[in-house]
Design an enzyme around this catalytic site. Structure first.
Site, PDB file in Angstrom:
ATOM      1  N   PHE A  56      49.490  40.338  -0.318  1.00 55.81           N
ATOM      2  CA  PHE A  56      48.089  40.627  -0.634  1.00 55.81           C
ATOM      3  C   PHE A  56      47.246  39.432  -0.216  1.00 55.81           C
ATOM      4  CE2 PHE A  56      44.338  40.791  -3.437  1.00 55.81           C
ATOM      5  CZ  PHE A  56      43.913  42.091  -3.174  1.00 55.81           C
ATOM      6  N   GLY A  57      46.277  39.690   0.652  1.00 57.78           N
ATOM      7  CA  GLY A  57      45.379  38.638   1.108  1.00 57.78           C
ATOM      8  C   GLY A  57      44.171  38.500   0.209  1.00 57.78           C
ATOM      9  N   ASP A 117      48.421  35.532  -0.488  1.00 63.38           N
ATOM     10  CA  ASP A 117      47.985  34.643   0.580  1.00 63.38           C
ATOM     11  C   ASP A 117      46.605  34.100   0.240  1.00 63.38           C
ATOM     12  OD1 ASP A 117      48.187  33.642   3.494  1.00 63.38           O
ATOM     13  OD2 ASP A 117      46.232  34.644   3.408  1.00 63.38           O
ATOM     14  N   TYR A 167      38.743  29.946   1.861  1.00 59.75           N
ATOM     15  CA  TYR A 167      38.201  31.133   1.203  1.00 59.75           C
ATOM     16  C   TYR A 167      37.322  30.784   0.012  1.00 59.75           C
ATOM     17  CZ  TYR A 167      41.928  33.499   3.843  1.00 59.75           C
ATOM     18  OH  TYR A 167      42.771  33.957   4.822  1.00 59.75           O
ATOM     19  N   LYS A 185      46.501  27.504   2.553  1.00 64.26           N
ATOM     20  CA  LYS A 185      46.323  26.954   3.894  1.00 64.26           C
ATOM     21  C   LYS A 185      45.481  25.685   3.921  1.00 64.26           C
ATOM     22  CE  LYS A 185      46.078  31.715   5.598  1.00 64.26           C
ATOM     23  NZ  LYS A 185      45.459  32.286   4.371  1.00 64.26           N
ATOM     24  N   HIS A 208      45.822  26.363   8.839  1.00 64.73           N
ATOM     25  CA  HIS A 208      45.004  27.580   8.967  1.00 64.73           C
ATOM     26  C   HIS A 208      44.751  27.954  10.421  1.00 64.73           C
ATOM     27  CE1 HIS A 208      41.963  30.081   6.493  1.00 64.73           C
ATOM     28  NE2 HIS A 208      42.216  30.700   7.622  1.00 64.73           N
ATOM     29  N   SER A 222      49.153  29.329  11.263  1.00 62.46           N
ATOM     30  CA  SER A 222      48.378  30.567  11.347  1.00 62.46           C
ATOM     31  C   SER A 222      47.532  30.533  12.615  1.00 62.46           C
ATOM     32  CB  SER A 222      47.481  30.714  10.115  1.00 62.46           C
ATOM     33  OG  SER A 222      46.732  31.913  10.170  1.00 62.46           O
ATOM     34  N   SER A 237      42.108  44.421  -0.353  1.00 57.93           N
ATOM     35  CA  SER A 237      41.163  45.427  -0.818  1.00 57.93           C
ATOM     36  C   SER A 237      40.643  44.988  -2.177  1.00 57.93           C
ATOM     37  CB  SER A 237      41.833  46.805  -0.926  1.00 57.93           C
ATOM     38  OG  SER A 237      40.911  47.761  -1.431  1.00 57.93           O
ATOM     39  N   ASN A 266      39.487  47.572  -4.107  1.00 58.72           N
ATOM     40  CA  ASN A 266      39.564  48.878  -4.767  1.00 58.72           C
ATOM     41  C   ASN A 266      40.968  49.050  -5.330  1.00 58.72           C
ATOM     42  OD1 ASN A 266      40.345  51.833  -4.722  1.00 58.72           O
ATOM     43  ND2 ASN A 266      38.148  52.037  -4.335  1.00 58.72           N
ATOM     44  N   GLU A 318      47.747  52.152  -3.279  1.00 56.71           N
ATOM     45  CA  GLU A 318      48.144  52.964  -2.128  1.00 56.71           C
ATOM     46  C   GLU A 318      48.803  52.109  -1.053  1.00 56.71           C
ATOM     47  OE1 GLU A 318      45.395  54.425   1.382  1.00 56.71           O
ATOM     48  OE2 GLU A 318      45.123  55.731  -0.357  1.00 56.71           O
TER      49      GLU A 318
END
Length: 312
Positions: free
Chosen positions: A25-26, A51, A56, A85, A118, A168, A263, A265, A271
């Site tokens: 999951f980012g 991640d 960020y 990172k 990064h 990365s 996401s 959501n 999902e």
């Protein structure tokens, strides 16, 4: 590559860290409060690889979500793989350890499972993450090499608290350079990869050297042309009664890569975790019939991630 229970629990072996959870999951989410909620939802859905990144500017929010889960007893640290990172302005060796310790403090973690450079591009050192000249051009730092930065990451592993290191936004040629001089090889490389940018040559090199290839923008990051609207993918999704996203993510795992998906959501987060194996004919169709080839993020040429806004 091994699986446990089902595809979503795939773990990929690496030469350095045992195995890495392939489903990640980012946390590239601009709002800290939304980051905290989304991270909590991801952990509840079953994601065990997070991640993160200094760039960020939301590591504190991720750390708060982790602390809440640890305190509630719903998650144990040993079951979690956390990547963060080193940003471009901290490539000089003397800046690496302070940056690493800053990320650990914000994430409220004693150990980082994988610390990643990064991008291979060094920016002017300092507190301004996006240094620009009077013409708006990035100010690069010619006073440090990627090999020197890599050596500083190797020392983090030697000193403890950093279990493995990686890269990365790296090209195959640059990765070859680092592998050729590395005392500690990368455990993982994180690059843009999806059905429109499969990076087969890079994947083959990573397999040869025991490196995990982790795909970011695994669903195309909603860019045009839209990966999830591809007729091959949508036809397979309709035939198998799954979503196009589930098809693209299952494809990523079955061909041997890890992936990141992001996401805010909660339904979509669940999902994206609830994936299952594709039949062989579907895998063949995706390899043979998808002909579009496009890179959405120009970061490999500039060091400026295309999915991160400059402001804020």
């Amino acid at each position: 590559m091994t699986t446990s229970d089902s595809l979503r629990y795939t773990r990929i072996p690496t030469h350095q860290s045992g195995t890495i959870p392939a489903v990640g999951f980012g946390t590239l989410i601009p709002d800290p409060l939304v980051t905290r909620r989304a991270t909590k939802a991801a952990l509840e859905a079953g994601f065990r690889h997070l991640d993160c990144a200094e760039r960020y500017r939301n590591e504190e929010a991720v750390g708060d979500a982790l602390r809440e889960a640890f305190k509630a007893g719903t998650l144990q640290r040993k079951d979690l793989f956390v990547t963060t990172k080193l940003w471009n302005t901290n490539h000089r060796p003397e800046r690496v350890r302070p940056a690493f310790d800053g990320s650990r403090r914000r994430l409220q973690l004693d150990e980082i499972d994988c610390y990643i450079i990064h991008t291979p591009f060094a920016f002017q050192p300092g507190d301004e993450q996006d240094p620009r000249d009077e013409h708006g051009r990035v100010i690069y730092d010619s006073g440090v090499t990627l090999a020197e930065t890599w050596g500083a990451l190797e020392r983090l592993v030697d000193e403890g608290h950093c279990k493995s290191i990686g890269l990365s936004d790296i090209t195959l040629d640059k990765l070859r350079e680092i592998v050729s001089i590395a005392r500690i090889r990368p455990a993982m490389v994180q690059v843009e990869s999806h059905p429109y940018l499969p990076e087969w040559d890079l994947l083959d090199f990573c397999r040869e050297h025991g490196i995990v290839l982790q795909a970011f923008a695994a669903l195309g990051h909603a860019m045009k042309p839209n990966v999830l609207a591809d007729p091959v993918i949508t036809a397979i999704a309709e035939r198998l009664h799954r979503t196009p996203a589930q098809i693209a993510l299952a494809w990523a795992l079955q061909r041997g890569t890890a992936f990141l998906t992001t996401s805010t959501n909660s339904r979509r987060i669940q999902e994206n975790f609830d994936i299952s194996a594709l039949p062989d004919d579907a895998m063949r169709e995706m390899r043979d019939q998808i002909t579009t080839n496009i890179r959405f993020n120009t970061v490999v040429k500039t060091g400026v991630p295309g999915f991160i806004l400059r402001a804020g």
